[in-house]
Design a protein around this motif. Structure first.
Motif, short mmCIF file in Angstrom:
data_model
loop_
_atom_site.label_atom_id
_atom_site.label_comp_id
_atom_site.label_asym_id
_atom_site.label_seq_id
_atom_site.Cartn_x
_atom_site.Cartn_y
_atom_site.Cartn_z
N LEU A 231 0.84 -1.19 0.00
CA LEU A 231 0.00 0.00 0.00
C LEU A 231 0.88 1.24 0.00
O LEU A 231 1.87 1.32 0.73
N SER A 232 0.48 2.22 -0.79
CA SER A 232 1.14 3.52 -0.71
C SER A 232 0.51 4.38 0.38
O SER A 232 1.12 5.35 0.85
N ALA A 233 -0.71 4.02 0.79
CA ALA A 233 -1.38 4.68 1.91
C ALA A 233 -2.50 3.76 2.37
O ALA A 233 -2.95 2.89 1.63
N GLY A 234 -2.95 3.94 3.61
CA GLY A 234 -4.03 3.14 4.14
C GLY A 234 -3.52 1.95 4.94
O GLY A 234 -2.32 1.81 5.20
N ARG A 235 -4.45 1.06 5.32
CA ARG A 235 -4.11 -0.06 6.20
C ARG A 235 -4.86 -1.33 5.79
O ARG A 235 -5.90 -1.27 5.13
N VAL A 236 -4.31 -2.46 6.20
CA VAL A 236 -5.01 -3.75 6.15
C VAL A 236 -5.22 -4.19 7.59
O VAL A 236 -4.25 -4.30 8.35
N LEU A 237 -6.47 -4.42 7.96
CA LEU A 237 -6.80 -4.84 9.31
C LEU A 237 -7.33 -6.27 9.29
O LEU A 237 -8.20 -6.58 8.48
N TRP A 238 -6.80 -7.10 10.17
CA TRP A 238 -7.27 -8.49 10.29
C TRP A 238 -7.81 -8.66 11.70
O TRP A 238 -7.05 -8.65 12.66
N ARG A 239 -9.12 -8.79 11.79
CA ARG A 239 -9.80 -8.83 13.08
C ARG A 239 -9.39 -7.65 13.95
O ARG A 239 -9.15 -7.79 15.15
#
Length: 220
Positions: free
Chosen positions: A56-64
């Motif tokens: 990602l160049s920006a933002g997030r990945v959320l897992w639970r």
């Protein structure tokens, strides 16, 4: 309906081009989620962002709820994520049996049970994957997602190269992962598959942004 994994304000760039424009994409557990759109809409990039194969160049990945943005693809796989890309999804130099063994959750058990959910592959176990047809390679790649227990299953173009009857069986098997096993199943498609299980969700992407979300029946 609890969210298993999600993109939050996700942006992905390929050189000067931005493929995802601040995409928010929640993926519930126990549900089939379809990412719909034409080529270039961002479907594949969204799957790769969830899998960690693009940064990602920006933002997030959320897992639970936990930020896994910086986790590598193999670390996400260890946590229970299975990604089946549309291309290069099998090891060409290994036999069919060796490819299947890599996805096995444990030691092979003796008995008549098939090592794959696709009986068509059983006579081909000694063949190298590079000699298979496109449809046979697709079945081999999908066997990995269907055989290994996973909390998140991402499949790009599940029916690519498959005969209609085999494609229909594939969608039933993928639906079982969500309904029976509680997995979060995400499919990148150009058209909505038939006979999705109740509660399935569809997100239409256009040029890297979310254009529409709803249930499959709402598209009729």
């Amino acid at each position: 309906m609890s969210v298993e994994i999600a993109l939050r304000a996700a942006r992905v760039r390929y050189g000067p081009l931005e493929a995802l424009h601040g995409l928010d994409l929640p993926v519930p557990a126990g549900t089939v989620t379809v990412l719909l759109g034409r080529n270039g809409a961002g479907r594949t990039t969204a799957l790769r962002a969830l899998a960690g194969t693009v940064r990602l160049s920006a933002g997030r990945v959320l897992w639970r709820g936990v930020d896994v943005t910086r986790l590598s693809p193999h670390e996400r796989a260890r946590r229970g994520l299975c990604f089946v890309p549309d291309l290069r999804a099998v090891y060409d130099g290994l036999t069919v049996a060796e490819n299947l063994a890599l996805s096995s959750p444990g030691p092979a058990s003796p008995g008549p049970a098939s090592p794959t959910p696709y009986p068509e592959l059983v006579p081909l176990l000694s063949r190298t994957a590079g000699t298979l047809s496109g449809g046979e390679r697709r079945m081999l790649a999908l066997s990995r997602a269907l055989a290994a227990p996973a909390r998140v299953v991402l499949v790009d173009e599940p029916s690519l190269g498959l005969a209609p009857a085999v494609a229909a069986r594939t969608y039933r098997l993928l639906a079982e992962l969500a309904v029976r096993d509680g997995a979060a199943v995400v499919l990148a498609e150009q058209h909505v598959p038939d006979a999705l299980p109740p509660g399935s969700l569809v997100h239409e992407l256009r040029r890297g942004s979310l254009a529409w979300s709803g249930e499959p029946a709402e598209l009729a």
